[in-house]
Design an enzyme around this catalytic site. Structure first.
Site: not given
Ligand code: NAP
Length: 265
Positions: A45, A123, A148, A162, A185
């Site tokens: 994704d 997002e 806050r 995500a 938070a």
């Molecule tokens: P990353 O930190 O390398 O990966 C974040 C994870 O989020 C990966 O496992 C990715 O799936 C999954 N993901 C992305 N879009 C998703 C969706 N629409 N539904 C379910 N899972 C999803 O970050 P990145 O690959 O650069 O992607 C950025 C996205 O990561 C941001 O938009 C944010 O939503 C998400 N993220 C989530 C967290 C958290 O949940 N704590 C923290 C940082 C970022 P794949 O393994 O298939 O690529």
């Protein structure tokens, strides 16, 4: 039809891309990395998110298709061993496409700085480095609450699985044309009070996050980090543009959610 491929740096994704390129050429499908009609992402994704941002200036002319090389994704419908079938589906030009809502993000500044504009597929978040973020949350120009806490996240329906899910937001079916505000938070006590639960905002409405003056805010838009001084407000609404997926293969959305987060069967 002209096709561009975006892949991640995993060995498997490079192999799948090589195979896919051969199949496309064999079937006389042109490769065009600049003005494609179809963008195929190979990876997860996160790879599809990168592909979206690379071509987000051409959303009216381009469709996306995701091949996953790891676990089943939310934007990636095709498996890496189905490439022949995938190319055949492109040749017969089925009208099986689907589109999803995007988030329109507008940042306004103090002084005369011009506004900045972004589109998010998952997002946008607002956080403040090491200090409590203080902001007024307005819905349709009316003050809703004084926030806050660590920050706020505003997500699309497809982005709801995500980051939004990790902070306790609800999972939204992608056919719902709305966006979601979730708190990160929040400080809630006798002095400071917010609603304390995520809210889903209609596509006819808009949200403004009016920030207290400070120079240490971080705004994210999917994978993009934006550090800017003098931010006054961030406005969110459902964008006029949508993301289109080609050769869409229907999978029951809740089945996909179960497969990703609960179990495989
Ligand atoms: P990353 O930190 O390398 O990966 C974040 C994870 O989020 C990966 O496992 C990715 O799936 C999954 N993901 C992305 N879009 C998703 C969706 N629409 N539904 C379910 N899972 C999803 O970050 P990145 O690959 O650069 O992607 C950025 C996205 O990561 C941001 O938009 C944010 O939503 C998400 N993220 C989530 C967290 C958290 O949940 N704590 C923290 C940082 C970022 P794949 O393994 O298939 O690529």
């Amino acid at each position: 039809m002209k096709v561009a491929i975006v892949h991640n740096h995993e060995h498997k994704s490079s192999e799948v891309t090589r195979h896919l390129l051969l199949l496309l050429k064999k079937n006389n499908i042109e490769i065009d990395d600049h003005r494609p009609d179809l963008v195929i992402s190979v990876g997860g994704d996160g790879t599809l998110l990168s592909a979206f941002h690379r071509f987000s200036h051409r959303l009216d002319d381009v469709s996306f298709l995701g091949v996953h090389t790891g676990h089943l994704g939310f934007y990636t419908d095709w498996r890496d061993y189905e490439l022949e079938e995938l190319v055949q589906s492109l040749l017969v030009h089925q009208e099986k496409s689907i589109s999803y809502p995007l988030l329109d993000v507008k940042i306004s500044f103090h002084g005369n700085k011009p506004e900045k504009h972004f589109l998010a597929l998952n997002e946008s978040t607002i956080k403040r480095a090491n200090r409590t973020m203080v902001a007024d949350v307005l819905i349709k120009d009316e003050l809703f609450e004084k926030f806050r806490g660590d920050g706020l996240s505003v997500s699309t329906p497809t982005g709801s699985t995500a980051y939004n899910k990790s902070i306790g937001g609800a999972v939204l079916h992608p056919s719902i044309n709305a966006f979601q505000l979730a708190e990160i938070a929040s400080l809630n006590n006798r002095v400071f009070r917010t609603l304390g639960s995520p809210i889903v905002i209609a596509h006819t409405e808009w949200l403004e996050i009016k920030l207290q003056e400070s120079n240490d805010y971080l705004i994210t838009v999917d994978q993009l980090d934006i550090y800017q001084d003098d931010i006054k407000s961030i406005y969110y609404r459902i964008a006029d543009e949508r993301i289109h997926f080609a050769s869409y293969r229907h999978m029951h959305f809740w089945h996909r959610v179960k497969d990703a987060f609960i179990s495989e069967d």
